[in-house]
Design an enzyme around this catalytic site. Sequence first.
Site, short mmCIF file in Angstrom:
data_model
loop_
_atom_site.label_atom_id
_atom_site.label_comp_id
_atom_site.label_asym_id
_atom_site.label_seq_id
_atom_site.Cartn_x
_atom_site.Cartn_y
_atom_site.Cartn_z
N LYS A 72 0.87 -1.18 0.00
CA LYS A 72 0.00 0.00 0.00
C LYS A 72 0.90 1.23 0.00
O LYS A 72 1.72 1.41 0.90
CB LYS A 72 -0.89 0.00 1.24
CG LYS A 72 -1.92 -1.11 1.28
CD LYS A 72 -3.15 -0.72 0.50
CE LYS A 72 -4.29 -1.70 0.73
NZ LYS A 72 -5.53 -1.29 0.02
N GLU A 114 -2.31 -0.75 -8.78
CA GLU A 114 -3.75 -0.60 -8.69
C GLU A 114 -4.10 0.88 -8.51
O GLU A 114 -3.48 1.57 -7.69
CB GLU A 114 -4.31 -1.38 -7.50
CG GLU A 114 -4.16 -2.89 -7.63
CD GLU A 114 -4.74 -3.61 -6.43
OE1 GLU A 114 -5.73 -3.10 -5.84
OE2 GLU A 114 -4.21 -4.67 -6.07
N LYS A 160 -13.55 -7.38 -6.21
CA LYS A 160 -13.96 -7.46 -4.82
C LYS A 160 -15.47 -7.71 -4.82
O LYS A 160 -16.24 -6.77 -5.02
CB LYS A 160 -13.62 -6.16 -4.08
CG LYS A 160 -12.13 -5.90 -3.98
CD LYS A 160 -11.85 -4.55 -3.33
CE LYS A 160 -10.35 -4.35 -3.16
NZ LYS A 160 -10.02 -2.99 -2.69
#
Length: 352
Positions: free
Chosen positions: A149, A205, A257
Amino acid sequence: MRLSFAPYLLHFKHPAGTSRGVLTEKPTFLIKVYDEENPLRFGIGEAAVFPGLSPEADGNYVWKLTELMANVAIGKSTDLSRHSSIQFGFEQALLDFSGGCRGVWFPSSFTAGESSIEINGLVWMGDFDMMIERIESKLREGFRCVKLKIGAIDWRKEIEMVRFIRERYSEEELMIRVDANGGFTMDEALPRLRMLADLGVHSIEQPIKAGNPELMAFLCQVSPLPIALDEELIGKATTEEKIHLLDVIKPAYIILKPALCGGFSGAEEWISLASERGIGWWVTSALESNVGLDAIAQWTAHIGADGPQGLGTGALFTDNFSSPIRLSGDRLSIDTSAAFDYSQFDGLKWHM
């Protein structure tokens, strides 16, 4: 058939840093469906709402669950096209009920304990030293793909962190994925993508915020680093909306997701449309409890997902539900000797 729902609040063991801030807790809802003549036997699911990401996460959410509960009682359908997390949980509860109420949503060699799923090691945002420590811990545990992240601490330190990993592990030894969660500006994006590509990063992403399809399409066209869409998929409910998004942006990958892209049925439509266009994909969980996570893992195995998947392990929360899912190295599997425990839901405040 009857339906009930209950709220549940998950608490993080450690604050979880994202580009949107630091998370300490995560609300969710459990859904159960049952025959009114035998309410102790029920199928379970999780309406894994995600405040800040789920478009339906507003003051009307409980009313939509109440509408669904009432409609199930009278055999009437409910439009859940704009309520992805409820669709996700309702599908689970129905599948579990029809499958015998035993925590098997998608039977396969995975649920039989005969196969496993490769996952990436997720490294949450933190200060530089903390992230390096987390990365080294993942590598010691045997992960061959790590997802970082980024977008919250100083970029120079973030790129230094990626360089630190790559100097020690080649592209053949370790796959690196990064997730910016829309944290880059358009001016920052391209030079940063070039730096990441030079370090052999696999993909990124959502480099810029969702909702800028023309800018994202331009980035996908010129980027030396493959771009994966994540938040960009959220809220696209119709087939026409999905087709338009994929045809305009033309990403290298999409991230699925199920709680955020239309449940399992919606995610499978995304897969079909992406595959027709030569767009790759993988599955990622979204901070579900072990109820939703178990179902996602079973579905991931059922559809034959290839390569490292972005599935959680249920270890983030202090008060998660028990689960037969087990992690060994970078592989998720099911312990068939550990039955799914339905008694753990007895104490919840069910809306009947």
